[in-house]
Design an enzyme around this catalytic site. Structure first.
Site, PDB file in Angstrom:
ATOM      1  N   LYS A  47     -47.133  12.489  23.530  1.00 14.32           N
ATOM      2  CA  LYS A  47     -46.503  11.243  23.065  1.00 14.32           C
ATOM      3  C   LYS A  47     -45.454  11.642  22.030  1.00 14.32           C
ATOM      4  O   LYS A  47     -45.760  11.892  20.864  1.00 14.32           O
ATOM      5  CB  LYS A  47     -47.564  10.343  22.430  1.00 14.32           C
ATOM      6  CG  LYS A  47     -47.255   8.843  22.420  1.00 14.32           C
ATOM      7  CD  LYS A  47     -45.977   8.410  21.742  1.00 14.32           C
ATOM      8  CE  LYS A  47     -46.068   8.331  20.226  1.00 14.32           C
ATOM      9  NZ  LYS A  47     -44.729   8.021  19.612  1.00 14.32           N
TER      10      LYS A  47
ATOM     11  N   GLU B  80     -50.771  18.500  11.203  1.00 11.36           N
ATOM     12  CA  GLU B  80     -49.649  19.122  10.470  1.00 11.36           C
ATOM     13  C   GLU B  80     -48.903  17.995   9.785  1.00 11.36           C
ATOM     14  O   GLU B  80     -48.198  17.227  10.441  1.00 11.36           O
ATOM     15  CB  GLU B  80     -48.714  19.845  11.447  1.00 11.36           C
ATOM     16  CG  GLU B  80     -49.318  21.058  12.115  1.00 11.36           C
ATOM     17  CD  GLU B  80     -49.494  22.234  11.165  1.00 11.36           C
ATOM     18  OE1 GLU B  80     -48.977  22.185  10.026  1.00 11.36           O
ATOM     19  OE2 GLU B  80     -50.171  23.191  11.563  1.00 11.36           O
TER      20      GLU B  80
ATOM     21  N   CYS C 200     -40.304  19.307   7.186  1.00  6.88           N
ATOM     22  CA  CYS C 200     -41.589  19.168   6.487  1.00  6.88           C
ATOM     23  C   CYS C 200     -41.695  20.130   5.312  1.00  6.88           C
ATOM     24  O   CYS C 200     -42.322  19.817   4.313  1.00  6.88           O
ATOM     25  CB  CYS C 200     -42.742  19.344   7.459  1.00  6.88           C
ATOM     26  SG  CYS C 200     -42.683  20.897   8.350  1.00  6.88           S
TER      27      CYS C 200
ATOM     28  N   GLU D 205     -43.131  12.359  -0.747  1.00 11.51           N
ATOM     29  CA  GLU D 205     -42.230  12.970   0.234  1.00 11.51           C
ATOM     30  C   GLU D 205     -41.139  11.968   0.596  1.00 11.51           C
ATOM     31  O   GLU D 205     -41.431  10.864   1.039  1.00 11.51           O
ATOM     32  CB  GLU D 205     -43.003  13.347   1.501  1.00 11.51           C
ATOM     33  CG  GLU D 205     -42.123  14.041   2.519  1.00 11.51           C
ATOM     34  CD  GLU D 205     -42.882  14.416   3.784  1.00 11.51           C
ATOM     35  OE1 GLU D 205     -43.628  13.566   4.298  1.00 11.51           O
ATOM     36  OE2 GLU D 205     -42.716  15.555   4.251  1.00 11.51           O
TER      37      GLU D 205
HETATM   38  P1  NAP Z   1     -45.036   9.649  11.654  1.00 11.06           P
HETATM   39  O1  NAP Z   1     -44.491   8.309  11.383  1.00 11.06           O
HETATM   40  O2  NAP Z   1     -46.373   9.995  11.121  1.00 11.06           O
HETATM   41  O3  NAP Z   1     -45.022   9.822  13.235  1.00 11.06           O
HETATM   42  C1  NAP Z   1     -45.386  11.012  13.887  1.00 11.06           C
HETATM   43  C2  NAP Z   1     -45.828  10.689  15.289  1.00 11.06           C
HETATM   44  O4  NAP Z   1     -47.014   9.893  15.220  1.00 11.06           O
HETATM   45  C3  NAP Z   1     -44.825   9.857  16.082  1.00 11.06           C
HETATM   46  O5  NAP Z   1     -44.889  10.220  17.433  1.00 11.06           O
HETATM   47  C4  NAP Z   1     -45.338   8.455  15.863  1.00 11.06           C
HETATM   48  O6  NAP Z   1     -44.925   7.540  16.825  1.00 11.06           O
HETATM   49  C5  NAP Z   1     -46.831   8.703  15.955  1.00 11.06           C
HETATM   50  N1  NAP Z   1     -47.650   7.644  15.363  1.00 11.06           N
HETATM   51  C6  NAP Z   1     -47.293   6.712  14.450  1.00 11.06           C
HETATM   52  N2  NAP Z   1     -48.341   5.900  14.177  1.00 11.06           N
HETATM   53  C7  NAP Z   1     -49.377   6.319  14.935  1.00 11.06           C
HETATM   54  C8  NAP Z   1     -50.733   5.899  15.097  1.00 11.06           C
HETATM   55  N3  NAP Z   1     -51.241   4.879  14.420  1.00 11.06           N
HETATM   56  N4  NAP Z   1     -51.523   6.581  15.951  1.00 11.06           N
HETATM   57  C9  NAP Z   1     -51.040   7.635  16.632  1.00 11.06           C
HETATM   58  N5  NAP Z   1     -49.763   8.082  16.536  1.00 11.06           N
HETATM   59  C10 NAP Z   1     -48.937   7.429  15.690  1.00 11.06           C
HETATM   60  O7  NAP Z   1     -44.061  10.792  11.147  1.00 11.06           O
HETATM   61  P2  NAP Z   1     -42.499  10.888  11.397  1.00 11.06           P
HETATM   62  O8  NAP Z   1     -41.835   9.888  10.518  1.00 11.06           O
HETATM   63  O9  NAP Z   1     -42.204  10.877  12.861  1.00 11.06           O
HETATM   64  O10 NAP Z   1     -42.196  12.362  10.908  1.00 11.06           O
HETATM   65  C11 NAP Z   1     -42.009  12.667   9.580  1.00 11.06           C
HETATM   66  C12 NAP Z   1     -43.285  13.203   8.964  1.00 11.06           C
HETATM   67  O11 NAP Z   1     -43.741  14.310   9.722  1.00 11.06           O
HETATM   68  C13 NAP Z   1     -43.068  13.739   7.569  1.00 11.06           C
HETATM   69  O12 NAP Z   1     -44.148  13.356   6.760  1.00 11.06           O
HETATM   70  C14 NAP Z   1     -43.066  15.252   7.766  1.00 11.06           C
HETATM   71  O13 NAP Z   1     -43.434  15.988   6.640  1.00 11.06           O
HETATM   72  C15 NAP Z   1     -44.062  15.390   8.864  1.00 11.06           C
HETATM   73  N6  NAP Z   1     -43.877  16.680   9.559  1.00 11.06           N
HETATM   74  C16 NAP Z   1     -44.797  17.657   9.339  1.00 11.06           C
HETATM   75  C17 NAP Z   1     -44.637  18.890   9.946  1.00 11.06           C
HETATM   76  C18 NAP Z   1     -45.645  19.977   9.727  1.00 11.06           C
HETATM   77  O14 NAP Z   1     -45.659  20.913  10.522  1.00 11.06           O
HETATM   78  N7  NAP Z   1     -46.489  19.913   8.728  1.00 11.06           N
HETATM   79  C19 NAP Z   1     -43.529  19.131  10.770  1.00 11.06           C
HETATM   80  C20 NAP Z   1     -42.611  18.113  10.959  1.00 11.06           C
HETATM   81  C21 NAP Z   1     -42.800  16.879  10.346  1.00 11.06           C
HETATM   82  P3  NAP Z   1     -43.605   6.646  16.501  1.00 11.06           P
HETATM   83  O15 NAP Z   1     -42.472   7.602  16.498  1.00 11.06           O
HETATM   84  O16 NAP Z   1     -43.529   5.666  17.564  1.00 11.06           O
HETATM   85  O17 NAP Z   1     -43.853   6.045  15.147  1.00 11.06           O
END
Ligand code: NAP
Length: 494
Positions: free
Chosen positions: A192, A267, A301, A398
């Site tokens: 997804k 992650e 990240c 963040e």
């Molecule tokens: P996000 O809002 O948490 O979304 C990540 C993924 O989860 C997306 O595919 C999102 O779908 C999905 N998602 C959202 N709500 C969900 C739920 N209730 N149940 C299951 N899946 C759900 O994060 P983002 O804004 O895309 O990315 C930014 C974040 O990712 C930052 O906090 C960054 O630090 C973190 N990140 C961490 C790493 C690492 O390796 N540690 C690497 C890259 C990014 P939708 O897109 O439809 O909301």
């Protein structure tokens, strides 16, 4: 608007195709009618429409993955054959790398040079790395300290059906970083991708079919996190979720996993410190600190979003950073001269500007940037904030944008405590000529990766993940592949 410039024929053809879900080896419509518009972050125009998959779609995808896991040749296929398929997927992406790069830039907004030189080549290398692992997964033969004579062995078996949920900042790289080890271990998957950036994941699905990966082994359901993502995370027939995204959503997955106690790799977010010590080579440390926060418009990240500078260099470092920020050329990602693209969405732009506003309201000084750019697209200037205190939201939370907060440090003994003073623990960078001091400080910092005299870097063989609320588990390397396996002990009486 920017769609009219510099797009290859292949990319145009891809954008003009109808987008569907990949389930059980075939492209299929969603069971529902909902769709998602895909925006070009450089100008806000709609460049495509993708299906918003729902719970029924996830059910179909999980069933297909389960059937493929239980009965298809995938899990019993020779590891060497699986390795060839992963390599073939990498070859097919390589043959289409221009198109993949253009799609990534259009979708995410990042500079085309970055897509061409980082995202797509790294994705290819990641798949090739995991291809090698297919033939190297191994258990052990522990001694048995019991009366009698026994032979014991441990087996690494695929964990089963895995849900892969990925973010939007490095869309293809995030997808293959999970897909590679999952497939190498013999798992089947439902991917997804992030709602904002699903185009390269869909194109990856086409390549996977072309590579003749058996039906149902890889299923791709685009859609909203709260709908498709949540349905996948809660599904009782999914054995593991590998998630990359925000800490808030990561925490919600703990509840979702509860029903069948599925395995979770998380992650999550970061608020990583860059530390410039008194003896640092400033000619390298200043551009290093700038790159650590401004790369990919700060949507990384491991972005070095907090900078701690020895008091004696504070003014010089601020001056150097402000000069660098002024030189950044902002523009649409497709323009090859662009150094910094837009943020991924209007929501992200608003979030970043809100944080900058909160810093101003709390009395900090914005010494570079701080504003949106232009009247279209989601641009924010590279921003540097000083005169902050440790309690401010911009220091603790963040932001995920090009915003650096800079603190002068008088007492170097406080550095580790300052570096550790957030809920996160993903990464840290130390700039110094004294390697002994660097190691001692690295040991005190609670972060999954510490780099010395370099911004944060990683590779597919280097374990990657977070301490504290930056996550659970590790991706990459031995730990990465093992997280897609279950360990079985077999004991034979001789
Ligand atoms: P996000 O809002 O948490 O979304 C990540 C993924 O989860 C997306 O595919 C999102 O779908 C999905 N998602 C959202 N709500 C969900 C739920 N209730 N149940 C299951 N899946 C759900 O994060 P983002 O804004 O895309 O990315 C930014 C974040 O990712 C930052 O906090 C960054 O630090 C973190 N990140 C961490 C790493 C690492 O390796 N540690 C690497 C890259 C990014 P939708 O897109 O439809 O909301």
């Amino acid at each position: 608007m920017y769609l009219s410039i510099d797009l290859g024929e292949q990319t145009r053809a891809t954008l003009n195709r109808p987008f569907q879900l990949l389930i059980d080896g075939a492209w299929t419509d969603s069971q529902g009618d909902d769709t998602l518009d895909v925006f070009n972050p450089a100008d806000g125009s709609v460049i495509a429409t993708i299906p918003a998959g729902n719970k029924q779609d996830i059910d179909r995808a999980v069933s297909a993955a389960r059937r493929a896991f239980e009965s298809c040749p995938w899990s019993v296929m020779t590891p060497g054959h699986r390795a060839k398929m992963l390599w073939r997927i990498a070859d097919l992406i390589e043959a289409r790398q221009e198109e993949f790069a253009e799609l990534e830039t259009l979708d995410n907004g990042k500079p085309i040079m970055m897509s061409k030189k980082v995202d797509i080549p790294a994705s290819i290398a990641i798949l090739r790395y995991w291809s090698g692992w297919c033939t190297k997964i191994a258990g052990q033969t522990p001694v048995v300290d019991l009366p009698g004579e026994f032979l014991a062995m441990t087996l690494r078996e695929p964990v089963g059906v895995v849900g892969l949920i990925t973010p939007w900042n490095f869309p293809l790289m995030a997808a293959v970083s999970k897909l590679g080890p999952a497939l190498a271990a013999g798992c089947t998957v439902v991917l997804k991708p992030a709602e904002q950036t699903s185009l390269t994941a869909i194109r990856l699905g086409e390549v996977i079919l072309e590579a003749e990966v058996p039906a149902g082994v890889v299923n791709i359901v685009t859609g909203l996190g709260g709908v498709a993502g949540a349905a996948l995370a809660e599904h009782d027939d999914v054995d593991k979720i590998s998630f990359t995204g925000s800490t808030a959503v990561g925490k919600s997955l703990i509840g979702a996993a509860r029903g069948n106690l599925k395995r979770l790799t998380l992650e999550l977010g970061g608020k990583s410190p860059t530390i410039i010590l008194p003896d640092a080579d400033l000619a390298k440390a200043i551009p290093g600190a700038a790159n650590a926060i401004f790369l990919n418009s700060g949507q990384v990240c491991v972005a070095g979003s907090r900078l701690y500078v020895a008091q004696r260099h504070f003014d010089e470092v601020i001056e150097g950073l402000v000069k660098i920020a002024a030189r950044y050329r902002l523009g649409p990602g497709l323009d090859p001269t662009t150094i910094m693209g837009p943020l991924v969405s209007d929501k992200q732009q608003k979030r970043v500007l809100d944080y900058i506003g909160s810093a101003r309201a709390e009395g900090a000084n914005v010494v570079a940037g701080g504003n949106p750019v232009g009247d279209q697209g989601y641009f924010v200037e590279p921003t540097i904030i000083r005169d902050v205190n440790p309690q401010m939201r911009v220091v603790q939370e963040e932001i995920f944008g090009p915003v650096l907060v800079v603190t002068a440090v008088e007492d170097l003994d406080e550095l580790a405590a300052l570096a550790n003073d957030t809920i996160y623990g993903l990464s840290a960078s130390i700039w110094t000529r004294d390697i002994s001091i660097a190691y001692k400080l690295a040991k005190k910092i609670r972060a999954g990766t510490v780099t010395i005299n370099s911004g944060s870097i990683t590779g597919p063989n280097l374990p990657f993940g977070g301490f504290k609320q930056s996550g659970w588990g590790r991706e990459n390397g031995v730990e990465g592949i093992e997280s897609f396996t279950e360990l079985k002990t077999v004991i034979t009486a001789l």
